[in-house]
Design a protein around this motif. Structure first.
Motif, PDB file in Angstrom:
ATOM      1  N   PHE A 259      -4.003   1.003   6.425  1.00  0.00           N
ATOM      2  CA  PHE A 259      -2.652   0.630   6.887  1.00  0.00           C
ATOM      3  C   PHE A 259      -1.856   1.804   7.478  1.00  0.00           C
ATOM      4  CE2 PHE A 259      -1.590   2.093   2.637  1.00  0.00           C
ATOM      5  CZ  PHE A 259      -0.328   2.644   2.778  1.00  0.00           C
ATOM      6  N   PRO A 260      -2.065   3.084   7.049  1.00  0.00           N
ATOM      7  CA  PRO A 260      -1.312   4.175   7.694  1.00  0.00           C
ATOM      8  C   PRO A 260      -1.571   4.282   9.203  1.00  0.00           C
ATOM      9  CG  PRO A 260      -2.216   4.935   5.611  1.00  0.00           C
ATOM     10  CD  PRO A 260      -2.831   3.589   5.881  1.00  0.00           C
ATOM     11  N   LEU A 261      -2.681   3.724   9.672  1.00  0.00           N
ATOM     12  CA  LEU A 261      -2.967   3.747  11.108  1.00  0.00           C
ATOM     13  C   LEU A 261      -1.939   2.947  11.902  1.00  0.00           C
ATOM     14  CD1 LEU A 261      -6.848   3.192  10.963  1.00  0.00           C
ATOM     15  CD2 LEU A 261      -5.649   5.329  11.448  1.00  0.00           C
ATOM     16  N   LEU A 262      -1.231   2.035  11.229  1.00  0.00           N
ATOM     17  CA  LEU A 262      -0.205   1.234  11.907  1.00  0.00           C
ATOM     18  C   LEU A 262       1.099   1.995  12.092  1.00  0.00           C
ATOM     19  CD1 LEU A 262      -0.641  -2.179  10.043  1.00  0.00           C
ATOM     20  CD2 LEU A 262      -1.549  -1.545  12.274  1.00  0.00           C
ATOM     21  N   LEU A 263       1.304   3.053  11.317  1.00  0.00           N
ATOM     22  CA  LEU A 263       2.593   3.741  11.345  1.00  0.00           C
ATOM     23  C   LEU A 263       2.887   4.468  12.658  1.00  0.00           C
ATOM     24  CD1 LEU A 263       2.735   5.061   7.665  1.00  0.00           C
ATOM     25  CD2 LEU A 263       3.761   2.995   8.639  1.00  0.00           C
ATOM     26  N   PRO A 264       1.930   5.201  13.261  1.00  0.00           N
ATOM     27  CA  PRO A 264       2.255   5.868  14.542  1.00  0.00           C
ATOM     28  C   PRO A 264       2.748   4.917  15.632  1.00  0.00           C
ATOM     29  CG  PRO A 264       0.266   6.800  13.612  1.00  0.00           C
ATOM     30  CD  PRO A 264       0.603   5.612  12.767  1.00  0.00           C
ATOM     31  N   PRO A 265       2.043   3.781  15.921  1.00  0.00           N
ATOM     32  CA  PRO A 265       2.582   2.886  16.955  1.00  0.00           C
ATOM     33  C   PRO A 265       3.900   2.217  16.567  1.00  0.00           C
ATOM     34  CG  PRO A 265       0.655   1.902  15.904  1.00  0.00           C
ATOM     35  CD  PRO A 265       0.736   3.314  15.438  1.00  0.00           C
ATOM     36  N   ILE A 266       4.235   2.202  15.269  1.00  0.00           N
ATOM     37  CA  ILE A 266       5.512   1.641  14.830  1.00  0.00           C
ATOM     38  C   ILE A 266       6.642   2.661  15.001  1.00  0.00           C
ATOM     39  CG2 ILE A 266       6.825   0.884  12.799  1.00  0.00           C
ATOM     40  CD1 ILE A 266       4.280  -0.451  11.775  1.00  0.00           C
ATOM     41  N   ILE A 267       6.370   3.902  14.613  1.00  0.00           N
ATOM     42  CA  ILE A 267       7.423   4.919  14.536  1.00  0.00           C
ATOM     43  C   ILE A 267       7.601   5.711  15.832  1.00  0.00           C
ATOM     44  CG2 ILE A 267       8.101   7.046  13.333  1.00  0.00           C
ATOM     45  CD1 ILE A 267       6.720   5.912  10.839  1.00  0.00           C
ATOM     46  N   LEU A 268       6.491   6.100  16.485  1.00  0.00           N
ATOM     47  CA  LEU A 268       6.571   6.999  17.638  1.00  0.00           C
ATOM     48  C   LEU A 268       7.430   6.473  18.793  1.00  0.00           C
ATOM     49  CD1 LEU A 268       2.978   8.534  17.846  1.00  0.00           C
ATOM     50  CD2 LEU A 268       5.102   9.632  17.116  1.00  0.00           C
ATOM     51  N   PRO A 269       7.362   5.169  19.159  1.00  0.00           N
ATOM     52  CA  PRO A 269       8.198   4.708  20.279  1.00  0.00           C
ATOM     53  C   PRO A 269       9.683   5.010  20.100  1.00  0.00           C
ATOM     54  CG  PRO A 269       6.565   3.049  19.756  1.00  0.00           C
ATOM     55  CD  PRO A 269       6.472   4.096  18.690  1.00  0.00           C
TER      56      PRO A 269
ATOM     57  N   GLN B 112       3.086  -6.317   8.834  1.00  0.00           N
ATOM     58  CA  GLN B 112       1.667  -6.148   8.577  1.00  0.00           C
ATOM     59  C   GLN B 112       1.404  -4.861   7.803  1.00  0.00           C
ATOM     60  OE1 GLN B 112      -0.555  -8.370   9.089  1.00  0.00           O
ATOM     61  NE2 GLN B 112      -2.454  -7.259   8.703  1.00  0.00           N
ATOM     62  N   ALA B 113       2.121  -3.788   8.146  1.00  0.00           N
ATOM     63  CA  ALA B 113       1.967  -2.518   7.427  1.00  0.00           C
ATOM     64  C   ALA B 113       2.367  -2.667   5.961  1.00  0.00           C
ATOM     65  CB  ALA B 113       2.803  -1.430   8.106  1.00  0.00           C
ATOM     66  N   VAL B 114       3.466  -3.366   5.695  1.00  0.00           N
ATOM     67  CA  VAL B 114       3.914  -3.570   4.315  1.00  0.00           C
ATOM     68  C   VAL B 114       2.898  -4.426   3.553  1.00  0.00           C
ATOM     69  CG1 VAL B 114       5.704  -4.609   2.859  1.00  0.00           C
ATOM     70  CG2 VAL B 114       6.352  -3.301   4.889  1.00  0.00           C
ATOM     71  N   MET B 115       2.396  -5.492   4.191  1.00  0.00           N
ATOM     72  CA  MET B 115       1.400  -6.348   3.538  1.00  0.00           C
ATOM     73  C   MET B 115       0.133  -5.576   3.197  1.00  0.00           C
ATOM     74  SD  MET B 115       1.652 -10.084   5.402  1.00  0.00           S
ATOM     75  CE  MET B 115       1.714  -9.505   7.081  1.00  0.00           C
ATOM     76  N   GLU B 116      -0.347  -4.773   4.161  1.00  0.00           N
ATOM     77  CA  GLU B 116      -1.568  -4.004   3.915  1.00  0.00           C
ATOM     78  C   GLU B 116      -1.334  -2.933   2.856  1.00  0.00           C
ATOM     79  OE1 GLU B 116      -4.514  -4.542   4.996  1.00  0.00           O
ATOM     80  OE2 GLU B 116      -4.176  -6.022   6.568  1.00  0.00           O
ATOM     81  N   ALA B 117      -0.117  -2.365   2.817  1.00  0.00           N
ATOM     82  CA  ALA B 117       0.207  -1.378   1.782  1.00  0.00           C
ATOM     83  C   ALA B 117       0.173  -2.027   0.400  1.00  0.00           C
ATOM     84  CB  ALA B 117       1.579  -0.763   2.061  1.00  0.00           C
ATOM     85  N   ALA B 118       0.716  -3.249   0.295  1.00  0.00           N
ATOM     86  CA  ALA B 118       0.684  -3.967  -0.984  1.00  0.00           C
ATOM     87  C   ALA B 118      -0.753  -4.283  -1.393  1.00  0.00           C
ATOM     88  CB  ALA B 118       1.497  -5.256  -0.878  1.00  0.00           C
ATOM     89  N   ALA B 119      -1.574  -4.717  -0.434  1.00  0.00           N
ATOM     90  CA  ALA B 119      -2.986  -5.001  -0.718  1.00  0.00           C
ATOM     91  C   ALA B 119      -3.715  -3.732  -1.149  1.00  0.00           C
ATOM     92  CB  ALA B 119      -3.654  -5.608   0.520  1.00  0.00           C
ATOM     93  N   THR B 120      -3.376  -2.604  -0.496  1.00  0.00           N
ATOM     94  CA  THR B 120      -3.990  -1.321  -0.851  1.00  0.00           C
ATOM     95  C   THR B 120      -3.591  -0.891  -2.253  1.00  0.00           C
ATOM     96  OG1 THR B 120      -3.971  -0.652   1.472  1.00  0.00           O
ATOM     97  CG2 THR B 120      -4.270   1.086  -0.151  1.00  0.00           C
TER      98      THR B 120
END
Length: 364
Positions: free
Chosen positions: A61-71, A215-223
């Motif tokens: 799930f951390p792979l989702l953070l760059p496209p979320i935050i960088l823009p 999706q990032a929050v859901m995957e973090a909870a699953a992790t």
């Protein structure tokens, strides 16, 4: 005129997002096929931990953070990440994430305790469950196109299972069989429930970026759930031992396999979430089931799996079902465009006949 129920995006901000739709299907395609091949590679070379197999499905799930935050930090958007989360949306994301984590565990338990044939047969039922639950939860309309596709893909999966009936894990006992059986049924039901629930939630989400945040929050909870299970069972230490002493390709290849498995599973789930957000839960389920045929072809190309007559027929039915669904969507969209054009022409004719309408004047 109402838009197509199967493929039209849910919000105005996503209209005309064909490139985004194509990108998400490519993520789903690459992720699903690659994750399947890498998982098989892990088990072929003596990897055996269901806890590792569960953890890698969500740990990326951390792979989702760059496209979320960088823009935002690159001034490409004025929207601040995660600022539109309400307590309700956050709670729903956590709950669905835990449900997804449980689904991953059930899927791994089923895979490790069942023959490939039985597992494929049971998982094929999720598409039927998906259609039924989509009708109940999001009022999905049943058309000839989607019903025909569901039937063809289900038959294709059953044939695929029958064509793999010789695949049987070593040491399979009656007890393990029943554990795997009910775990796989549970995984199919949970995933079939997950898709329409997310479609219903996504209808209140106004942009693709927010969907990624959820999706990032859901995957973090699953992790978090799978990590707790890993710690409880000492599986992190078991990974080190497995890489050093058990995996027959060596420790470096073991960790590379695990790392790429983490990445490809994340691509698969991100592609699935994107397809549900941009289209419908049924379309997402159909796309995932259609990829079962591609996974078979991947096994033939990469591992030299046998590709007999039954698998050929299964693959043809899979392609036929998917193409018929896409064609049905195309024809429906074409009819909508033609109806819209007819309405525009009618309005133009009325304006030409009645200049007062064209000029915004009303004469009594």
């Amino acid at each position: 005129m109402p838009p197509s129920a199967d493929m039209t995006p849910h919000t105005p901000k996503n209209k005309g997002s064909l490139p985004l739709l194509v990108m998400n299907y490519l993520l789903l395609f690459v992720g699903s096929v690659s994750a399947t091949l890498l998982s098989k590679y892990y088990f072929i070379h003596k990897g055996s931990s269901i806890w590792v197999a569960t953890w890698v499905q969500c740990a990326g799930f951390p792979l989702l953070l760059p496209p979320i935050i960088l823009p935002y930090f690159l001034n490409l958007t004025t929207r601040r990440p995660f600022t539109q989360f309400t307590s309700k949306i956050f709670s729903i994301s956590i709950f669905v994430g835990l449900m997804l984590g449980l689904n991953n565990l059930l899927f791994s338990v089923g895979n490790s305790n069942l023959p490939v044939s039985t597992s494929s047969l049971l998982l094929s039922s999720q598409l039927v469950f998906n259609l039924l639950l989509s009708v109940l939860i999001v009022k999905q309309k049943v058309t000839f196109s989607n019903l025909n596709c569901v039937i063809l893909l289900t038959v294709s999966s059953i044939l695929l299972a029958l064509g793999s009936s010789h695949d049987k894990p070593p040491g399979l006992t009656r007890g393990k069989y029943f554990v795997g059986f009910f775990s796989t049924i549970g995984a199919g039901l949970l995933f079939a429930l997950y898709l329409p629930i997310m479609e219903k939630v996504y209808r209140k989400v106004d942009c693709y970026s927010m969907m990624m945040e959820m999706q990032a929050v859901m995957e973090a909870a699953a992790t978090a759930l799978s990590t707790a299970l890993m710690v409880w069972n000492g599986a992190f230490g078991g990974m080190v031992r497995e890489g050093r002493e058990v995996f027959d390709k060596g420790e470096i290849v073991y960790w590379v396999t695990v790392a790429f498995n983490v990445v490809t599973w994340q691509l698969c789930f991100m592609g699935t979430a994107g397809m549900v957000f941009l289209t419908t839960s049924l379309t997402g389920g159909i796309c995932m089931t259609a990829l079962m045929g591609m996974n078979v072809l991947g096994g033939v190309v990469v591992y030299g799996d046998k590709f007999g007559g039954v698998k050929v027929v299964s693959t043809v039915l899979c392609v036929w079902g998917f193409c018929s669904y896409v064609y049905g969507i195309y024809m429906k969209s074409k009819k909508i465009r033609e109806d819209d054009d007819d309405e525009d022409r009618t309005e133009m004719i009325e304006m030409d006949r009645n200049p007062s309408v064209r000029n915004g004047e009303i004469h009594v």
